[in-house]
Write a protein that holds these residues in place. Structure first.
Motif, PDB file in Angstrom:
ATOM      1  N   GLU A 185       0.714  -1.367  -0.081  1.00  0.00           N
ATOM      2  CA  GLU A 185       0.181   0.122   0.008  1.00  0.00           C
ATOM      3  C   GLU A 185       0.745   1.347   0.108  1.00  0.00           C
ATOM      4  O   GLU A 185       0.097   2.471   0.057  1.00  0.00           O
ATOM      5  N   TRP A 186       2.387   1.101   0.015  1.00  0.00           N
ATOM      6  CA  TRP A 186       2.973   2.413  -0.059  1.00  0.00           C
ATOM      7  C   TRP A 186       4.077   2.157  -0.805  1.00  0.00           C
ATOM      8  O   TRP A 186       4.549   1.128  -1.257  1.00  0.00           O
ATOM      9  N   ASP A 201       3.418   8.000  -0.172  1.00  0.00           N
ATOM     10  CA  ASP A 201       2.317   7.921  -0.904  1.00  0.00           C
ATOM     11  C   ASP A 201       1.279   6.650  -0.729  1.00  0.00           C
ATOM     12  O   ASP A 201       1.211   5.850  -1.394  1.00  0.00           O
ATOM     13  N   SER A 203      -1.706   4.425   0.371  1.00  0.00           N
ATOM     14  CA  SER A 203      -2.951   4.256  -0.140  1.00  0.00           C
ATOM     15  C   SER A 203      -4.169   4.339   0.786  1.00  0.00           C
ATOM     16  O   SER A 203      -4.041   3.669   1.708  1.00  0.00           O
ATOM     17  N   ASP A 208      -6.023   5.867  -5.014  1.00  0.00           N
ATOM     18  CA  ASP A 208      -4.884   5.403  -4.564  1.00  0.00           C
ATOM     19  C   ASP A 208      -4.498   4.093  -4.893  1.00  0.00           C
ATOM     20  O   ASP A 208      -3.464   3.748  -5.452  1.00  0.00           O
ATOM     21  N   TYR A 209      -5.608   3.287  -4.537  1.00  0.00           N
ATOM     22  CA  TYR A 209      -5.261   1.598  -4.803  1.00  0.00           C
ATOM     23  C   TYR A 209      -5.188   1.379  -6.057  1.00  0.00           C
ATOM     24  O   TYR A 209      -4.484   0.493  -6.804  1.00  0.00           O
ATOM     25  N   ARG A 212      -1.646   2.242  -7.394  1.00  0.00           N
ATOM     26  CA  ARG A 212      -0.712   1.123  -7.149  1.00  0.00           C
ATOM     27  C   ARG A 212      -0.890   0.075  -7.913  1.00  0.00           C
ATOM     28  O   ARG A 212      -0.016  -0.523  -8.358  1.00  0.00           O
TER      29      ARG A 212
END
Length: 517
Positions: A185-186, A201, A203, A208-209, A212
């Motif tokens: 997630e980052w 960054d 999520s 955001d997801y 990614r």
């Protein structure tokens, strides 16, 4: 396959995606001649049944600027053929790529013949996707002579290149099982895998997801592994947030349910999965079973969504901790669950009714007890609470179910801990009820090998452990024997890293346990 990989390596890919929400819109074709290639994230297939398989793609022109995608739907054409040249078309049709689902496409192709290879592609206007290879599961009464299975997990973008996926594609498996942590997630958004990890960054939102996933799926080696064979997939924690359990995260966030639903939606949008009809993504059932004829049944579990929160967390926090058994009474609570009661019942039924030669429990994390200090008495020991050690009553219920079901030749497949392990599962001083093989990570880092050697001395039921190499497991499953190879990269920080077999194991049908071959 080499031609396809070469094609993929010519694409400049990486990720930022935008929020896709709203009502279903009428589909239309993309304008001709816009000069933008819409299949930069590749294609994939999965969830194979004897007569069907799920095909996936996502329409995205520029992963670094997904906000530029129009808020309109597209009509995507698809074809499935019996040959790579597409002379004999087995099925074809159209599907809508909707902005509400990030312009992703899921096609459940039905009416296929069991136990055979197919080739597939998507088309949008005059653009043609890479060609993927997929296959259906054998018929329910068939006994296949062999199944080549690759097992992978944990591919943090920040910790190395996806050379392991290049080797998975080269191995030409019949099936790939991915056991979670497809994304983390980052991390910084960039085209190349970085030389050092940068925590930024993280999520939190659907946008955001999606961003990614676009970054991760831009990788040509990961795309090649998807092109090579169908996948069956489950998730772990990092598809949402580190060490979350049910509806509780490390930060005890009051709005975590919304974050989890966004992450679940993005996972669906980027995986070749067949899900039951649902009204939303607050609760998404992903535990499923797949039969490979009479040879193997795969019970694919979800040990994140329905679990009890971890016992005895640090003050003011959620998530995992390392605790002494005597100091954490909650560990012994028989009501605590890893799978939830409905999934436990479903698994028991699937084991009881299985008529296959092998039963594989495909799940996320190490099931074998892994004490961090020597056990001097039954109430002793220090354990990590995010794994099955944090849910000992639930683990015992599962092992009891394996024993009482009399399911043939159970093998547990695990990931999460970034270490190769081979273990025998069951009570001490009693015959093993199942064998466990735990794969290392595709890239994610682990502890020094010296520490793993200490774990092996403390936990004699774990017969092998290797934490200093990244890679995957490659399995040759036959009616009479299953062979397991632990495949380790030479250097995860090199794109062109070679790979070698670190250890190999044999499990004979009808004989619990394994031998180092």
């Amino acid at each position: 396959m080499q031609r396809r990989v070469l094609l993929l390596n010519t694409l400049r890919l990486a990720g930022l995606a935008a929020v896709g929400a709203g009502l279903v819109l009428p589909a239309r074709s993309a304008p001709r001649g816009n000069g933008k290639y819409p299949f930069v994230l590749g294609v994939a297939s999965g969830s194979p049944l004897p007569d069907s398989v799920v095909l996936w793609t996502r329409i995205l022109y520029d992963p670094l600027n997904a906000a530029a995608m129009p808020e309109t739907a597209f009509t995507v054409r698809w074809e499935v053929a019996e040959d790579e040249a597409f002379r004999n078309i087995a099925a074809h049709g159209t599907a809508n790529a909707l902005p509400a689902l990030a312009h992703s496409v899921h096609v459940d192709v039905k009416g296929l013949r069991p136990g055979r290879w197919y080739w597939y592609r998507f088309m949008l206007d005059d653009a043609v996707s890479p060609v993927g290879r997929t296959r259906t599961a054998p018929g329910t009464l068939e006994m296949p002579g062999a199944l080549k299975l690759a097992v992978a997990s944990c591919q943090h973008w920040e910790f190395g290149y996806y050379a392991a996926h290049r080797h998975i594609a080269a191995a030409a498996p019949d099936l790939v099982a991915f056991l979670g942590d497809y994304i983390y997630e980052w991390g910084a958004y960039q085209l190349e895998h970085p030389q050092r990890a940068v925590r930024r960054d993280e999520s939190f939102t659907l946008a955001d997801y999606r961003a990614r996933y676009a970054q991760y799926k831009s990788d040509p080696d990961l795309q090649a592994a998807h092109l090579a064979a169908p996948w069956i997939v489950t998730w772990d924690d990092h598809e949402v947030a580190n060490d979350y359990g049910g509806l509780r995260d490390e930060l005890l966030s009051p709005d975590f349910a919304a974050r989890r639903a966004a992450a679940y939606q993005a996972w669906y949008e980027h995986q070749p999965v067949r899900l039951p009809a649902a009204g939303g993504f607050d609760d998404v059932r992903i535990y499923q079973r797949y039969d490979w004829g009479r040879l193997a049944r795969f019970h694919v579990l979800d040990n994140r969504q329905y679990r009890s929160p971890q016992a005895c967390p640090r003050p003011g926090r959620g998530g995992s901790a390392s605790v002494y058994r005597a100091a954490c009474a909650a560990l012994a609570d028989p009501e605590r669950t890893m799978l939830g009661p409905h999934q436990e019942s479903w698994l028991a039924d699937g084991l009881k009714t299985a008529r296959t030669r092998w039963n594989f429990i495909a799940q996320q994390t190490l099931m074998a007890q892994s004490s961090q200090v020597p056990l001097r008495q039954a109430t002793d020991g220090r354990f990590w609470t995010d794994g099955w050690d944090g849910y000992p009553a639930a683990r015992q219920r599962l092992l009891d179910t394996l024993r009482s079901s009399k399911a043939a030749n159970p093998i547990v497949l695990s990931g999460d801990v970034h270490t190769f392990y081979a273990a025998e599962l069951g009570a001490q001083d009693a015959p093993a009820v199942a064998t466990e093989f735990c794969g290392t990570s595709i890239t994610s880092s682990s502890r020094p090998q010296s520490r793993t050697e200490e774990y092996l001395k403390i936990n004699p039921h774990i017969k092998y452990g290797r934490s200093d190499r990244r890679g995957f497991m490659l399995m040759d499953i036959r009616p009479e024997r299953t062979m397991v190879l632990f495949q380790g990269l030479e250097n995860v920080r090199k794109k062109a890293s070679g790979i070698g077999t670190l250890a190999s194991f044999a499990v004979d049908a009808g004989k619990p346990g394994f031998v180092l071959s």
